[in-house]
Design a protein around this motif. Structure first.
Motif, PDB file in Angstrom:
ATOM      1  N   SER A  23      11.628  13.406  47.691  1.00 18.87           N
ATOM      2  CA  SER A  23      12.560  13.533  48.802  1.00 18.87           C
ATOM      3  C   SER A  23      11.819  14.097  50.000  1.00 18.87           C
ATOM      4  CB  SER A  23      13.697  14.488  48.400  1.00 18.87           C
ATOM      5  OG  SER A  23      14.557  14.719  49.485  1.00 18.87           O
ATOM      6  N   VAL A  52      10.643  16.566  40.451  1.00 14.43           N
ATOM      7  CA  VAL A  52      11.319  16.358  41.728  1.00 14.43           C
ATOM      8  C   VAL A  52      10.505  17.047  42.819  1.00 14.43           C
ATOM      9  CG1 VAL A  52      13.426  16.789  43.049  1.00 14.43           C
ATOM     10  CG2 VAL A  52      13.573  16.251  40.600  1.00 14.43           C
ATOM     11  N   LEU A  74      15.251  23.788  41.401  1.00 14.18           N
ATOM     12  CA  LEU A  74      15.853  22.800  42.298  1.00 14.18           C
ATOM     13  C   LEU A  74      16.627  23.433  43.450  1.00 14.18           C
ATOM     14  CD1 LEU A  74      17.201  20.113  39.817  1.00 14.18           C
ATOM     15  CD2 LEU A  74      15.146  20.012  41.235  1.00 14.18           C
ATOM     16  N   LEU A  78      11.046  11.911  41.555  1.00 15.69           N
ATOM     17  CA  LEU A  78      11.964  11.807  42.686  1.00 15.69           C
ATOM     18  C   LEU A  78      11.250  12.484  43.841  1.00 15.69           C
ATOM     19  CD1 LEU A  78      14.628  11.353  44.203  1.00 15.69           C
ATOM     20  CD2 LEU A  78      15.488  13.462  43.164  1.00 15.69           C
ATOM     21  N   TYR A 107      21.124  16.723  44.547  1.00 10.09           N
ATOM     22  CA  TYR A 107      21.149  17.588  43.374  1.00 10.09           C
ATOM     23  C   TYR A 107      21.516  16.804  42.118  1.00 10.09           C
ATOM     24  CZ  TYR A 107      21.703  21.853  40.672  1.00 10.09           C
ATOM     25  OH  TYR A 107      21.561  22.847  39.733  1.00 10.09           O
ATOM     26  N   ALA A 131      18.405  14.861  41.233  1.00 12.28           N
ATOM     27  CA  ALA A 131      17.331  15.762  40.819  1.00 12.28           C
ATOM     28  C   ALA A 131      17.564  16.308  39.409  1.00 12.28           C
ATOM     29  CB  ALA A 131      17.199  16.905  41.818  1.00 12.28           C
TER      30      ALA A 131
END
Length: 179
Positions: free
Chosen positions: A157, A102, A124, A155, A89, A92
């Motif tokens: 993930s 993200v 997010l 980003l 977090y 992000a």
């Protein structure tokens, strides 16, 4: 053309399907729910793009970490809603505040785990927390590559195989904007 003879030879990252210029690669769940590629050989043009981006078929040299850190988000409320100390977090929010995008796993309306992008902080929240399930990449790779082409930071993930699959797709000139 990518040929998977054994399940152990595929991580299910979906990079091959994302790069196929004729869309002849789809993914189907096996009896245990894991996604594996199916190639429509009648449509395959033999370009080899799928093999070039496959982390199993064309492994890149791993980058050895120079240092290892333990990180905990100082905000207790964020940590309670997050996994692994809430570091995702922190990263992000920084990316979104700088105008980046993200990508991560979220639940869709039917409860399936899918990859999606977030360009605002309120989105997010859906990407936080471990999902403990293989997510469907869908258009996330192509959307992330478009964001990079537009000059934005990304980003990305996901599971190690998904991140590896994505990095196999990223052109060298964009690498400095990928976290």
């Amino acid at each position: 053309m990518i040929i998977i003879d054994k399940k152990s030879e595929c991580s299910g990252c979906e990079a091959c399907a994302s790069v196929c210029p004729v869309g002849c690669i789809t993914f189907e769940a096996d009896g245990e729910g894991f996604l594996y590629p199916l190639v429509d050989e009648s449509r395959c043009i033999g370009c080899g793009a799928c093999n070039d981006v496959c982390p199993v078929e064309s492994p890149r040299h791993p980058i050895a970490p120079r240092a290892t850190f333990g990180v905990v988000n100082p905000n207790r409320a964020v940590r309670r809603l997050s996994s692994s100390g809430g570091f995702f977090y922190l990263l992000a929010v920084g990316i979104v505040e700088r105008g980046g995008v993200v990508f991560g796993a979220a639940f869709d309306e039917q409860g399936a785990v899918v990859h999606r992008g977030a360009e605002s902080i309120d989105v997010l929240d859906a990407l936080r927390g471990s999902k403990y399930s293989q997510s469907h990449i869908g258009s996330a790779y192509s959307e992330a590559l478009q964001a990079l082409a537009d000059g934005r930071e990304v980003l990305f993930s996901g599971t190690p195989c998904q991140v590896s699959g994505f990095l196999h797709l990223v052109p060298q000139e964009y690498r400095d904007r990928v976290l």
